[in-house]
Motif scaffolding. Sequence first.
Motif, PDB file in Angstrom:
ATOM      1  N   MET A   1       0.842  -1.208   0.000  1.00  7.73           N
ATOM      2  CA  MET A   1       0.000   0.000   0.000  1.00  7.73           C
ATOM      3  C   MET A   1       0.874   1.253   0.000  1.00  7.73           C
ATOM      4  O   MET A   1       0.586   2.221  -0.720  1.00  7.73           O
ATOM      5  N   ALA A   2       1.959   1.247   0.796  1.00  8.44           N
ATOM      6  CA  ALA A   2       2.863   2.400   0.839  1.00  8.44           C
ATOM      7  C   ALA A   2       3.523   2.638  -0.509  1.00  8.44           C
ATOM      8  O   ALA A   2       3.654   3.781  -0.967  1.00  8.44           O
ATOM      9  N   ARG A   3       3.941   1.573  -1.172  1.00  9.24           N
ATOM     10  CA  ARG A   3       4.588   1.696  -2.479  1.00  9.24           C
ATOM     11  C   ARG A   3       3.623   2.234  -3.535  1.00  9.24           C
ATOM     12  O   ARG A   3       4.040   2.824  -4.532  1.00  9.24           O
ATOM     13  N   GLN A   4       2.325   2.025  -3.306  1.00  4.46           N
ATOM     14  CA  GLN A   4       1.312   2.542  -4.228  1.00  4.46           C
ATOM     15  C   GLN A   4       0.901   3.969  -3.889  1.00  4.46           C
ATOM     16  O   GLN A   4      -0.013   4.514  -4.497  1.00  4.46           O
ATOM     17  N   GLY A   5       1.584   4.582  -2.904  1.00  2.00           N
ATOM     18  CA  GLY A   5       1.236   5.937  -2.490  1.00  2.00           C
ATOM     19  C   GLY A   5       0.090   5.998  -1.501  1.00  2.00           C
ATOM     20  O   GLY A   5      -0.420   7.083  -1.200  1.00  2.00           O
ATOM     21  N   LYS A   6      -0.310   4.837  -0.926  1.00  2.05           N
ATOM     22  CA  LYS A   6      -1.406   4.795   0.037  1.00  2.05           C
ATOM     23  C   LYS A   6      -0.878   4.641   1.463  1.00  2.05           C
ATOM     24  O   LYS A   6      -1.509   4.003   2.309  1.00  2.05           O
ATOM     25  N   HIS A   7       0.310   5.225   1.720  1.00  2.00           N
ATOM     26  CA  HIS A   7       0.911   5.076   3.041  1.00  2.00           C
ATOM     27  C   HIS A   7       0.062   5.731   4.125  1.00  2.00           C
ATOM     28  O   HIS A   7      -0.009   5.231   5.251  1.00  2.00           O
ATOM     29  N   ASN A   8      -0.575   6.854   3.803  1.00  2.00           N
ATOM     30  CA  ASN A   8      -1.433   7.519   4.796  1.00  2.00           C
ATOM     31  C   ASN A   8      -2.590   6.611   5.206  1.00  2.00           C
ATOM     32  O   ASN A   8      -2.863   6.436   6.402  1.00  2.00           O
ATOM     33  N   GLU A   9      -3.251   6.036   4.229  1.00  3.67           N
ATOM     34  CA  GLU A   9      -4.386   5.161   4.516  1.00  3.67           C
ATOM     35  C   GLU A   9      -3.929   3.917   5.288  1.00  3.67           C
ATOM     36  O   GLU A   9      -4.603   3.477   6.232  1.00  3.67           O
ATOM     37  N   ALA A  10      -2.767   3.345   4.900  1.00  4.18           N
ATOM     38  CA  ALA A  10      -2.264   2.155   5.579  1.00  4.18           C
ATOM     39  C   ALA A  10      -1.922   2.456   7.040  1.00  4.18           C
ATOM     40  O   ALA A  10      -2.204   1.644   7.932  1.00  4.18           O
ATOM     41  N   LEU A  11      -1.311   3.609   7.290  1.00  2.00           N
ATOM     42  CA  LEU A  11      -0.992   4.001   8.664  1.00  2.00           C
ATOM     43  C   LEU A  11      -2.267   4.195   9.480  1.00  2.00           C
ATOM     44  O   LEU A  11      -2.329   3.831  10.661  1.00  2.00           O
ATOM     45  N   GLY A  12      -3.299   4.763   8.866  1.00  4.26           N
ATOM     46  CA  GLY A  12      -4.581   4.922   9.552  1.00  4.26           C
ATOM     47  C   GLY A  12      -5.224   3.585   9.875  1.00  4.26           C
ATOM     48  O   GLY A  12      -5.758   3.379  10.971  1.00  4.26           O
ATOM     49  N   LEU A  13      -5.165   2.657   8.913  1.00  2.00           N
ATOM     50  CA  LEU A  13      -5.690   1.312   9.148  1.00  2.00           C
ATOM     51  C   LEU A  13      -4.975   0.649  10.320  1.00  2.00           C
ATOM     52  O   LEU A  13      -5.607   0.050  11.202  1.00  2.00           O
ATOM     53  N   GLY A  14      -3.639   0.756  10.314  1.00  2.00           N
ATOM     54  CA  GLY A  14      -2.851   0.125  11.368  1.00  2.00           C
ATOM     55  C   GLY A  14      -3.141   0.717  12.739  1.00  2.00           C
ATOM     56  O   GLY A  14      -3.256  -0.013  13.733  1.00  2.00           O
ATOM     57  N   LEU A  15      -3.265   2.049  12.805  1.00  2.00           N
ATOM     58  CA  LEU A  15      -3.526   2.694  14.087  1.00  2.00           C
ATOM     59  C   LEU A  15      -4.891   2.291  14.637  1.00  2.00           C
ATOM     60  O   LEU A  15      -5.016   1.918  15.817  1.00  2.00           O
TER      61      LEU A  15
END
Length: 504
Positions: free
Chosen positions: A101-115
Motif C-alpha cells: 500500500m505504501a509503495r502505491q502511495g497509500k501510506h497515509n491510509e495504511a498508517l490509519g488502518l494500522g492505528l
Amino acid sequence: MLDQFALSQAFGLLFSSFDPWIWVIPGLLIGLVFGSIPGLQISMAMAVFLPVTFGMDFLQAMLFLTAIFTGGAYGGGVTAILMNIPGSSSSIATAFDGYPMARQGKHNEALGLGLAASVVGSFIGYILLLLLIGPMAALVLKIGPMEMVVVVLWGLTLIATLNDGNVAKGLFAGFLGLLLSQIGMSTTGIMRTTVGNPHLLDGIPAVPAMIGIFAASELLRLRGSSYLVTDEAQRDISLRKILAGVAETFRYPAVLLRGSLIGAGIGAIPGVGSSVANLVSYGEARRTSRTPEAFGKGAPEGVIAAESANSSSEGGSMTALLALGIPGGAATAVLLAAFSFHNIIGGPSFIRNQTDVVYSIILGNLGQVLLLAVVGLLMLRVLGMVVRVPLAYLVPSVLAMCAWGGYGITGTIAGPLTVAAFALLGWLMRRNAYPVAATVIGLLLGRMMEGELVRTLQISNNQPMTYLLERPIALVLAIAMLAVLVGAPSLKALRARKARRAGQ
C-alpha cells in the motif's frame, strides 16, 4: 463476574490524582521510538527503563512499563508499512499488505488502518482480560505442549498461501526456513550443522535474520529508485487520508473482531504470543476473504487482521502474569521483575487479595489505548515523513541501523554478519519470485515447533495421537484448524459459483 466494590476502588486509585498517569505518554513515545527502530525490541526498551520505576509506586511503574509495551507494539507496524521492516516478529504480517500500500502511495491510509486496528485490538484484548481473567487463568493452566503444537502448526499453514503464482515456491521457501531453524543445539542436546562455528551453537539469531531478509534485501532491491513512493504528488503526509484509513477500518468489522479474538486467545499462551497470533489472524482473513487474490498486493484487510491480532495479544499475555505469576514472554518477564522489586507476587492470591490493584492495572491499560489513538496520530505526521526522504540518504542510514540492530541483539559480530547473509538470501529470493515471508515464518516457528513436539512425544510415550484424544482443548483446536483448512476453499468455491450464477 466483576467485583463492583473492587472496581470502584480501582477507579479511585487511578483518578484520585494525576500521579499514575504522569509517565504514560512518555512510555508510549519510548515504545513508539524503540518499536520503529530495527533490532530494538520492546522488551529491550522496557529493560532499559526498568530502573526508572524503582522510585515509583507499583501502579505508576506498571502503567509506565505497559505504556512502553503498548507503544512498541504499534511502532513496529509503522516501519513494517513504510519500509517493509517489521519492528518485531509480531509485525511480520503487517508488512505483507501494508508495504505494498505504501509503495502505491497509500501510506497515509495504511498508517490509519494500522492505528485504528491496533487501538481496537488492544481495547478488546484488555476488556476480555478484565471480564474473564479468572476463567482465562484456569484455561492457561490446562495448556500444555500438545496444545502449543497445534497452535504453531496453524501458524505454519500460512506458508502454503504466500505465493499465489507458484505454491511450490512458497512451500520451498517455508521448508528452507524450517531447515535453517534446525541449525545449532537441538532440544535434546544434539549439535547440528554448526560446521564448527561456535556462534551457531544457539542457532541462527531470528531477529537479525528477519532484519536482513526483510529490510536489507528490500533496500538492495530499491537501488536505482529515487524515493519509496515514486509519484511526487502522493508523498504528502495527509491527516485527512490517515483519518480516511481509520474510518475504512470499520468497514471490515468481522476481520477486526476475529483478529482481536485470535490475538487475545493465542496471546494468553505462554511462549507463543503475538509472533503466532498475527500470522494466524492474517491467514484466516485471507482464507475467508471474498478477494483472497488481493492479499499481498495491498489489501486493507491484511493490515487490519495483523495489527488487531498483535495488539490484542498484549491483553492475553497479561493473563498468565497477573493470574499465575508466569511471564508469557520477554516483555512480561520485565514486568515480573518490576513485580518483584515492589514485593508483589502475581497469582490467585494477588487477584483475590488485591483485586482493586489488578483492576486498576487493566483499566489503566484501557486508558493507555485511548491515549495511543491521540499520540499515535500525532506521531504519524513525523514518522510518515520517511516517504519524502531520498533513497540516496535513506538506504545507507537504514542499512547502518540494521547492522547496529543486529549487533545489539547478539552482542557479537555474528549479528551484523547474519543481517548481511540474509540480505543476500532475501535479494536472491525476491529476484526469483520466492516469498521471503515464508522463510521467516519457517525460521521463527520451526524451533518452537520442535521443542513442543519433543515434549509432547516424551509426555505421551511416543503415542501423540492417543495423547491428543485425551486433551480436549488440543482436540478442539485441531478440529477447528482442519475445518478451516478444508472448509474455507469449499466455501470460496461455493461463493464463486453463486457469483457466476448471479452474473448470468
